[in-house]
Scaffold this active site. Sequence first.
Site, short mmCIF file in Angstrom:
data_model
loop_
_atom_site.label_atom_id
_atom_site.label_comp_id
_atom_site.label_asym_id
_atom_site.label_seq_id
_atom_site.Cartn_x
_atom_site.Cartn_y
_atom_site.Cartn_z
N GLY A 357 -13.69 4.22 -5.79
CA GLY A 357 -12.73 3.38 -5.09
C GLY A 357 -12.42 3.97 -3.72
N ASP A 475 4.10 10.72 -4.50
CA ASP A 475 3.26 9.53 -4.66
C ASP A 475 3.06 9.20 -6.14
OD1 ASP A 475 1.92 7.39 -3.58
OD2 ASP A 475 0.01 8.43 -3.38
#
Length: 669
Positions: A357, A475
């Site tokens: 990805g 995150d």
Amino acid sequence: MFFIKLFTIFFLSFFWQSLKSSSQIIDFTYNGFRPPPTDISILGIATITPNGLLKLTNTTMQSTGHAFYTKPIRFKDSPNGTVSSFSTTFVFAIHSQIPIAHGMAFVIAPNPRLPFGSPLQYLGLFNVTNNGNVRNHVFAVELDTIMNIEFNDTNNNHVGIDINSLNSVKSSPAGYWDENDQFHNLTLISSKRMQVWVDFDGPTHLIDVTMAPFGEVKPRKPLVSIVRDLSSVLLQDMFVGFSSATGNIVSEIFVLGWSFGVNGEAQPLALSKLPRLPVWDLKPTRVYRFYKNWVPLISLLLIPFLLIIFLVRFIMKRRRKFAEEVEDWETEFGKNRLRFKDLYYATKGFKDKNILGSGGFGSVYKGIMPKTKKEIAVKRVSNESRQGLKEFVAEIVSIGQMSHRNLVPLVGYCRRRDELLLVYDYMPNGSLDKYLYNSPEVTLDWKQRFKVINGVASALFYLHEEWEQVVIHRDVKASNVLLDAELNGRLGDFGLAQLCDHGSDPQTTRVVGTWGYLAPDHIRTGRATTTTDVFAFGVLLLEVACGRRPIEINNQSGERVVLVDWVFRFWMEANILDAKDPNLGSEYDQKEVEMVLKLGLLCSHSDPLARPTMRQVLQYLRGDAMLPDLSPLDLRGSGIMLGTHNGSNESGMFTSGSSVAYSLLSSGR
């Protein structure tokens, strides 16, 4: 009445002759070309010598020479008919000071000028554009003296049958078969006369090409033979002749005599009447001796030298390809630094097919370490500026030293030019988000989801309180939660993580993270603390319980729907369980789901002081403490007001520091 009968007889006779004309025998014979015949056209560098030799080439370099019978020959009774039988024979000779030169060809073409024929290896027939084009309508027999790999030539001394292309449909080394079926080689560039016969049988479509030394009878066995229907190749009317060319090395090509016939065998040549060739000094010239004696020796010496140069260039290019820049400050991280060469081979050259990805920082690749066969995920982080790189690497390596069952292990790093490569353990079951959204093919039941939630909470508690320094992840999100082979939740992607000592907070004022997980206080002040991680974890709890993204677009109104506010409205209406994921079905622990939804709201409170610590979160999840009453919650909900904060882009990621979705480290992205 007499005149009518006479006219009828004349008309029938004329009609019969016209029908018969198409099958009449058409032939011509030239026992030399003196005086220059008016029905032979010469083009290019071709000439006719005073003694009657048709000279196709001379000492002009990179030129073409053509000689054609000026009258069109009818090869078919009708445009769509079959090709009539034909045959030809000619005597030729090729002279050159060195045994390297371009040859010649007998040609049947629709145009005697061959306007697009190129010199060199194209023999004046074709060029790089039209070679192989079926619209050429060219049949040729080549006498080729150079081996061209592009045309799949047999060798540098061969005879071939060509149809619309110099890639011969069939070829053979030049030579002939004697009466005892013994093959004898003939050297085309020998300054000696040789004779060639080309025969085509219309009914059987058999093409025979035969050759022999001058003065010998035609051999019984042809040199090249093939069955090929020429109906689609030859037009009704065609021109016959010869084509040749020169390159950087010139030669002289002569045709001494030529005979051609349709619907009948070509007339034999009167060999005694053929003109004589020029008298050449056949003693080895200086150029020939140099070519014969020195060129092989130079080649023997030059080839190893060129090989050495090639190997040196290859090695240097390879070293540059895998070159790494190691600075003094990196010595302390030596055991954590991996070789770029190993990562290159592990990911098979970072090929696109190995991309798991892509995200804001760069792409993530799956790889297998060459020696250990360990599966890894390699994240290529672009680093345009060298500022802060040392500190960044130091923090990454420090984080890599952490050991917890719910953290994705950092294997190491590699720094090369302007990019940083972070290497993690590969998680086979991918990221959590692919099991939650958009009616996934595979879903997790509540027990599996609750197990993942507990694992991530345990990892954050370790980061905030149990390790030697405080690690603020910055995150936390579903795509950064990886599932191992046992579906344990592991928190990963520490690319935005920041370290500080216990009892102190980081001094950064830069807003980083993923839109939808950012705490209002972090957006307002730019300061990231452990409470901002708790806020993001609260959003994660709601994602897992509801199966929805942090921010979604309402298909009807087009408005953005914030997950925290959406769940808060259900709580305000006293039916918070209606917010659960429909994919959970009926097999779930109602109290646990309700507790997780309320805990998600508590963690994502707009006031950082109202949020619990990760120690308290673990106690609530494990049942060691009761969840406090949520009634004091501010009715403003999460405090996230979409569209009121500058710095966000349409994709929902902060431009000041977007994260790489760590789910890309898995096979599910």
